[in-house]
Design an enzyme around this catalytic site. Sequence first.
Site, mmCIF file in Angstrom:
data_model
loop_
_atom_site.group_PDB
_atom_site.id
_atom_site.type_symbol
_atom_site.label_atom_id
_atom_site.label_comp_id
_atom_site.label_asym_id
_atom_site.label_seq_id
_atom_site.Cartn_x
_atom_site.Cartn_y
_atom_site.Cartn_z
ATOM 1 N N GLU A 98 -7.091 15.863 6.279
ATOM 2 C CA GLU A 98 -8.111 15.239 5.426
ATOM 3 C C GLU A 98 -9.290 14.787 6.287
ATOM 4 O O GLU A 98 -9.159 13.894 7.105
ATOM 5 C CB GLU A 98 -7.489 14.034 4.702
ATOM 6 N N ARG A 128 -17.138 10.337 5.554
ATOM 7 C CA ARG A 128 -17.708 9.058 5.969
ATOM 8 C C ARG A 128 -18.715 9.232 7.082
ATOM 9 O O ARG A 128 -19.269 8.259 7.572
ATOM 10 C CB ARG A 128 -16.606 8.145 6.511
ATOM 11 N N THR A 178 -12.332 10.381 1.171
ATOM 12 C CA THR A 178 -13.453 9.493 0.833
ATOM 13 C C THR A 178 -14.399 10.172 -0.164
ATOM 14 O O THR A 178 -15.616 10.073 -0.066
ATOM 15 C CB THR A 178 -14.219 9.025 2.101
ATOM 16 N N LYS A 198 -2.935 9.162 -4.438
ATOM 17 C CA LYS A 198 -2.930 8.405 -3.183
ATOM 18 C C LYS A 198 -2.706 6.941 -3.558
ATOM 19 O O LYS A 198 -3.264 6.464 -4.549
ATOM 20 C CB LYS A 198 -4.294 8.602 -2.519
HETATM 21 C C1 3PG Z 1 -8.109 6.146 4.637
HETATM 22 O O1 3PG Z 1 -9.176 6.168 5.197
HETATM 23 O O2 3PG Z 1 -7.778 6.858 3.710
HETATM 24 C C2 3PG Z 1 -7.162 5.160 5.117
HETATM 25 O O3 3PG Z 1 -7.793 3.945 5.032
HETATM 26 C C3 3PG Z 1 -6.722 5.358 6.520
HETATM 27 O O4 3PG Z 1 -6.208 4.144 6.901
HETATM 28 P P1 3PG Z 1 -5.639 3.851 8.357
HETATM 29 O O5 3PG Z 1 -6.802 3.840 9.280
HETATM 30 O O6 3PG Z 1 -5.000 2.499 8.209
HETATM 31 O O7 3PG Z 1 -4.640 4.922 8.662
#
Ligand code: 3PG
Length: 209
Positions: free
Chosen positions: A40, A44, A68, A128
Amino acid sequence: MKADELLDLAPVVPVVVLDDPGAAVPLARALVAGGLPAIEVTLRTATALESIERIAAEVPDAVVGAGTVVHPEDARRAVAAGARFLVSPGCTAALREAMTATDVPFLPGVSSASEAMALLEHGVTAMKFFPAGPAGGPDYLKALGGPLPRIRFCPTGGVTPDNAPRYLGLPNVACVGGTWLTPPDAVRDGDWDRIRAAAAEAAALRAPA
Ligand code: 3PG
């Protein structure tokens, strides 16, 4: 590919925040070599779509998706760039409609029973769970599974190699997602061996016996 097949590709979906699109291909190759094909790439960074394009074109064994996804237009642009699945932190009616219209599997984000039920009304059963840790962790997700057993989740947000097995032990969890596989310093330094090793450890994660 259906959402259920996506969820079953590997126990962990690496969540990648990538500034340098030049790192996209070697990074994806390292994750795939470690045993994690679903990747994924979060929308961002300004160059995220370019990274998705490069992985889609040059790493055929990767199943690259976009994370995102917040606006309906994000969904369309990500798929046009080559994303084979979509992940969003939450969901609106407009976003659900846009993701459905793309014909690639998607995991809309939820953190409550009502949000999950709103999607279930539209036939969505893969989601999710975000942000997994702050929203209540494995205990919360286990409790959701009582009244909503049809939904399969990918918890993300605060998942670590230490707590991942607890999530993976729940009947309503198919896989988990997280950024821990791609530490910024390893990506910056091009330490693909380290990332491949982290991926291999993650690919071997299982529910506790
Ligand atoms: C995401 O961006 O989907 C999650 O927030 C990833 O979170 P993490 O940095 O705690 O793994």
